[in-house]
Design a protein around this motif. Structure first.
Motif, mmCIF file in Angstrom:
data_model
loop_
_atom_site.group_PDB
_atom_site.id
_atom_site.type_symbol
_atom_site.label_atom_id
_atom_site.label_comp_id
_atom_site.label_asym_id
_atom_site.label_seq_id
_atom_site.Cartn_x
_atom_site.Cartn_y
_atom_site.Cartn_z
ATOM 1 N N ALA A 86 0.809 -1.294 -0.136
ATOM 2 C CA ALA A 86 -0.008 -0.106 -0.197
ATOM 3 C C ALA A 86 0.844 1.426 -0.020
ATOM 4 O O ALA A 86 0.773 2.324 -0.893
ATOM 5 C CB ALA A 86 -0.843 0.001 1.367
ATOM 6 N N ILE A 87 2.006 1.343 0.702
ATOM 7 C CA ILE A 87 2.938 2.444 0.844
ATOM 8 C C ILE A 87 3.548 2.781 -0.331
ATOM 9 O O ILE A 87 3.533 3.846 -1.066
ATOM 10 C CB ILE A 87 3.842 2.228 2.092
ATOM 11 N N VAL A 88 3.828 1.840 -1.006
ATOM 12 C CA VAL A 88 4.574 1.725 -2.457
ATOM 13 C C VAL A 88 3.745 2.333 -3.393
ATOM 14 O O VAL A 88 4.065 3.212 -4.208
ATOM 15 C CB VAL A 88 5.264 0.473 -2.639
ATOM 16 N N SER A 89 2.714 1.497 -3.459
ATOM 17 C CA SER A 89 1.488 1.934 -4.457
ATOM 18 C C SER A 89 1.089 3.396 -4.462
ATOM 19 O O SER A 89 1.126 4.072 -5.192
ATOM 20 C CB SER A 89 0.295 0.970 -4.364
ATOM 21 N N ALA A 90 0.782 3.720 -3.082
ATOM 22 C CA ALA A 90 0.517 5.149 -2.939
ATOM 23 C C ALA A 90 1.354 6.090 -3.100
ATOM 24 O O ALA A 90 1.202 7.318 -3.968
ATOM 25 C CB ALA A 90 0.027 5.385 -1.353
ATOM 26 N N PHE A 91 2.768 5.817 -2.762
ATOM 27 C CA PHE A 91 3.641 6.645 -3.537
ATOM 28 C C PHE A 91 3.888 6.745 -4.925
ATOM 29 O O PHE A 91 4.198 7.957 -5.456
ATOM 30 C CB PHE A 91 5.246 6.297 -2.561
ATOM 31 N N TYR A 92 3.991 5.638 -5.400
ATOM 32 C CA TYR A 92 3.914 5.776 -7.041
ATOM 33 C C TYR A 92 2.774 6.492 -7.631
ATOM 34 O O TYR A 92 2.940 7.235 -8.532
ATOM 35 C CB TYR A 92 3.956 4.457 -7.550
ATOM 36 N N GLY A 96 3.149 10.252 -9.492
ATOM 37 C CA GLY A 96 2.467 10.249 -10.963
ATOM 38 C C GLY A 96 1.677 11.423 -11.191
ATOM 39 O O GLY A 96 1.773 11.989 -12.095
ATOM 40 N N MET A 97 0.945 11.787 -10.068
ATOM 41 C CA MET A 97 -0.040 12.854 -10.269
ATOM 42 C C MET A 97 0.783 14.250 -10.194
ATOM 43 O O MET A 97 0.172 15.090 -10.748
ATOM 44 C CB MET A 97 -0.997 12.811 -8.966
ATOM 45 N N LEU A 98 2.015 14.201 -9.691
ATOM 46 C CA LEU A 98 2.713 15.494 -9.681
ATOM 47 C C LEU A 98 3.440 15.605 -10.961
ATOM 48 O O LEU A 98 4.082 16.680 -11.166
ATOM 49 C CB LEU A 98 4.023 15.370 -8.373
ATOM 50 N N GLN A 99 3.386 14.653 -11.744
ATOM 51 C CA GLN A 99 4.211 14.888 -13.009
ATOM 52 C C GLN A 99 3.893 15.861 -13.976
ATOM 53 O O GLN A 99 4.838 16.651 -14.465
ATOM 54 C CB GLN A 99 4.284 13.524 -13.894
ATOM 55 N N PRO A 100 2.684 16.134 -14.322
ATOM 56 C CA PRO A 100 2.271 17.404 -14.842
ATOM 57 C C PRO A 100 2.707 18.655 -14.330
ATOM 58 O O PRO A 100 3.110 19.685 -15.145
ATOM 59 C CB PRO A 100 0.721 17.441 -14.840
ATOM 60 N N LEU A 101 3.019 18.737 -13.109
ATOM 61 C CA LEU A 101 3.417 20.108 -12.384
ATOM 62 C C LEU A 101 4.741 20.149 -12.221
ATOM 63 O O LEU A 101 5.336 21.291 -12.363
ATOM 64 C CB LEU A 101 2.803 20.048 -10.834
ATOM 65 N N VAL A 102 5.493 19.175 -11.905
ATOM 66 C CA VAL A 102 7.256 19.140 -11.829
ATOM 67 C C VAL A 102 7.807 18.598 -12.825
ATOM 68 O O VAL A 102 9.164 18.911 -12.818
ATOM 69 C CB VAL A 102 7.407 18.672 -10.478
ATOM 70 N N VAL A 106 12.016 15.223 -12.151
ATOM 71 C CA VAL A 106 11.817 15.423 -10.827
ATOM 72 C C VAL A 106 10.989 14.300 -9.960
ATOM 73 O O VAL A 106 11.216 13.757 -8.919
ATOM 74 C CB VAL A 106 10.897 16.649 -10.606
ATOM 75 N N VAL A 107 10.013 13.615 -10.882
ATOM 76 C CA VAL A 107 9.261 12.528 -10.262
ATOM 77 C C VAL A 107 10.266 11.525 -10.401
ATOM 78 O O VAL A 107 10.036 10.611 -9.405
ATOM 79 C CB VAL A 107 8.170 12.254 -11.526
ATOM 80 N N THR A 108 10.938 11.419 -11.219
ATOM 81 C CA THR A 108 12.027 10.089 -11.369
ATOM 82 C C THR A 108 12.966 10.020 -10.377
ATOM 83 O O THR A 108 13.363 9.103 -9.482
ATOM 84 C CB THR A 108 12.902 9.990 -12.842
ATOM 85 N N LEU A 110 12.155 11.562 -7.290
ATOM 86 C CA LEU A 110 11.505 11.365 -6.199
ATOM 87 C C LEU A 110 11.301 9.813 -5.902
ATOM 88 O O LEU A 110 11.160 9.254 -4.715
ATOM 89 C CB LEU A 110 10.024 12.152 -6.102
ATOM 90 N N ARG A 111 11.054 8.963 -6.928
ATOM 91 C CA ARG A 111 10.679 7.724 -6.935
ATOM 92 C C ARG A 111 12.130 6.978 -6.630
ATOM 93 O O ARG A 111 11.803 6.071 -5.848
ATOM 94 C CB ARG A 111 10.104 7.277 -8.321
ATOM 95 N N ALA A 112 13.126 7.655 -6.966
ATOM 96 C CA ALA A 112 14.693 7.022 -6.737
ATOM 97 C C ALA A 112 14.723 6.931 -5.137
ATOM 98 O O ALA A 112 15.235 6.062 -4.521
ATOM 99 C CB ALA A 112 15.495 7.465 -7.467
ATOM 100 N N ILE A 113 14.444 8.051 -4.670
ATOM 101 C CA ILE A 113 14.426 8.429 -3.412
ATOM 102 C C ILE A 113 13.487 7.579 -2.507
ATOM 103 O O ILE A 113 14.060 6.900 -1.366
ATOM 104 C CB ILE A 113 14.076 9.931 -2.828
ATOM 105 N N GLY A 114 12.368 7.228 -2.848
ATOM 106 C CA GLY A 114 11.338 6.388 -2.373
ATOM 107 C C GLY A 114 12.084 5.090 -2.389
ATOM 108 O O GLY A 114 11.704 4.247 -1.486
ATOM 109 N N LEU A 115 12.599 4.607 -3.483
ATOM 110 C CA LEU A 115 13.142 3.323 -3.624
ATOM 111 C C LEU A 115 14.264 2.984 -2.464
ATOM 112 O O LEU A 115 14.425 1.964 -1.988
ATOM 113 C CB LEU A 115 13.626 3.254 -5.003
#
Length: 378
Positions: A86-92, A96-102, A106-108, A110-115
């Motif tokens: 649930a944590i990994v799915s919610a973070f992903y 993904g919702m932030l991608q149009p904004l940033v 940047v999303v890549t 953030l996901r690397a940091i999350g990983l």
């Protein structure tokens, strides 16, 4: 490097059997199409729950993989795999919702940091629970407290998964000698990936155990807990011994009481520590005679161990209770007199000198005592 040994745990005993059996069951489920989907979901659920069970065992100081049991696979007892998913799915999803904004870059990042923080999330789920694993501050605190071990976790996990992927790609095609046509490399590929997953959890559990002091984690089978249990057991034995000695002493069986002490000390692995413990307990009794006798045995040992301050402290304590207290041997008394004199405690030195000639027959010791008496009179 101590944590490297944990990579071998999934290759032993129940874990290795589970890897082989589950690999075969998953391939059978894959051959069954939609009919095999329930089996695949069941096996995957059990496997991920077993990963956390292995992690718990290793983190608690047990270096043998657990046997899969009903308690492990019961959904009511183990919800952490779903929590992690649930944590990994919610973070992903939210990144993904932030991608149009940033933007994609940047999303890549953030996901690397999350990983990178996934091992910290797993560790926090073991130490505190699901909701604490959602706190970024708590996760960063783990990384800061054990940065070297955390980097080692990431390096080994990356290496294990890279090696697993390379081996999966490299394996040639072949058929198992079974009536059901299942490619042998597929079983090996699944087994390698399953090993990489379990090795990751064993490694994380190993870091939790080895770096437990820095992380504030209390495993169930740590050396500290073992020492604490042993100390409690020792205190219980001492309590029983003291009760027996006190009963004998109070009943006037002084010889029996002392023989009980001698028997206990002769069978002890740490007779010096035991003697000091008995003295401390006996010194609290109204009747100080046993404490005096124990002090007479303890003082020479302390002097021989160069614990002169402790020896002089005990002598002062006994003199305060009874001015007639003296060590058994004249040389020990002389040593205490010299220590008291050198420390500026002339009162204790004079008390120990009083009646020296009448108490000890050693002519050399008498002459030394006379010389000390002259020094103390100046």
């Amino acid at each position: 490097m101590e944590t490297l040994k944990y990579l071998l745990i999934p290759l032993r005993g129940a874990a290795l059997v589970l890897i082989v059996v589950f690999s075969l069951l998953l391939l059978l489920a894959a051959k069954g199409g939609l009919m095999g989907l329930p089996l695949a979901l069941l096996v995957l659920s059990w496997f991920f729950k077993y990963g956390f069970a292995l992690l718990d065992k290793v983190a608690d100081g047990v270096n043998e993989p657990p046997v899969l049991s009903y308690e492990m696979v019961n959904p009511a007892n183990e919800s952490r795999p779903l929590g992690l998913l649930a944590i990994v799915s919610a973070f992903y999803f939210f990144t993904g919702m932030l991608q149009p904004l940033v933007g994609h870059e940047v999303v890549t990042v953030l996901r690397a940091i999350g990983l990178v923080l996934v091992p910290a999330i797993i560790m926090m789920q073991v130490m505190e629970g699901f909701f604490d694993s959602l706190n970024p501050i708590s996760l960063l605190r783990i990384v800061v407290r054990v940065p070297d071990s955390y980097v080692l976790i990431l390096a080994l996990l990356a290496g294990a998964w890279w090696l697993a992927t390379a081996l999966v790609t490299w394996l040639p095609a072949a058929e198992l000698p079974f009536s059901i046509s299942i490619p042998f490399p597929d079983i090996v590929r699944l087994a390698i990936l399953m090993y990489a997953w379990l090795a990751s959890f064993a490694m994380i559990g190993g870091v939790l155990f080895v770096r437990r002091a820095e992380l504030g984690f209390e495993p169930a089978h740590s050396p500290e807990r073992a020492a604490e249990k042993a100390e409690r057991e020792r205190e219980r034995e001492v309590d029983l011994l003291i009760d027996r000695i006190f009963a004998e002493w109070r009943g006037g069986a002084y010889g029996n009481a002392w023989r009980t002490i001698e028997k206990h000390l002769s069978s002890s692995a740490r007779p010096g520590d035991e003697l000091q413990t008995l003295f401390q307990r006996a010194s609290q009794w109204p009747d100080q005679r046993l404490a005096h006798r124990l002090a007479q045995e303890l003082i020479p040992q302390l002097l021989a161990a160069r614990r002169t301050g402790d020896a002089l402290k005990i002598a002062r304590m006994q003199l305060k209770a009874d001015v007639n207290f003296r060590p058994i041997k004249s040389e020990d008394t002389i040593k205490l007199i010299e220590l008291a004199r050198d420390g500026g405690d002339r009162q204790t030195a004079r008390m120990l000198l009083a009646g020296f000639a009448e108490r000890y027959e050693d002519d050399v010791a008498r002459r030394v005592a006379g010389h000390l008496a002259q020094q103390l009179e100046r």
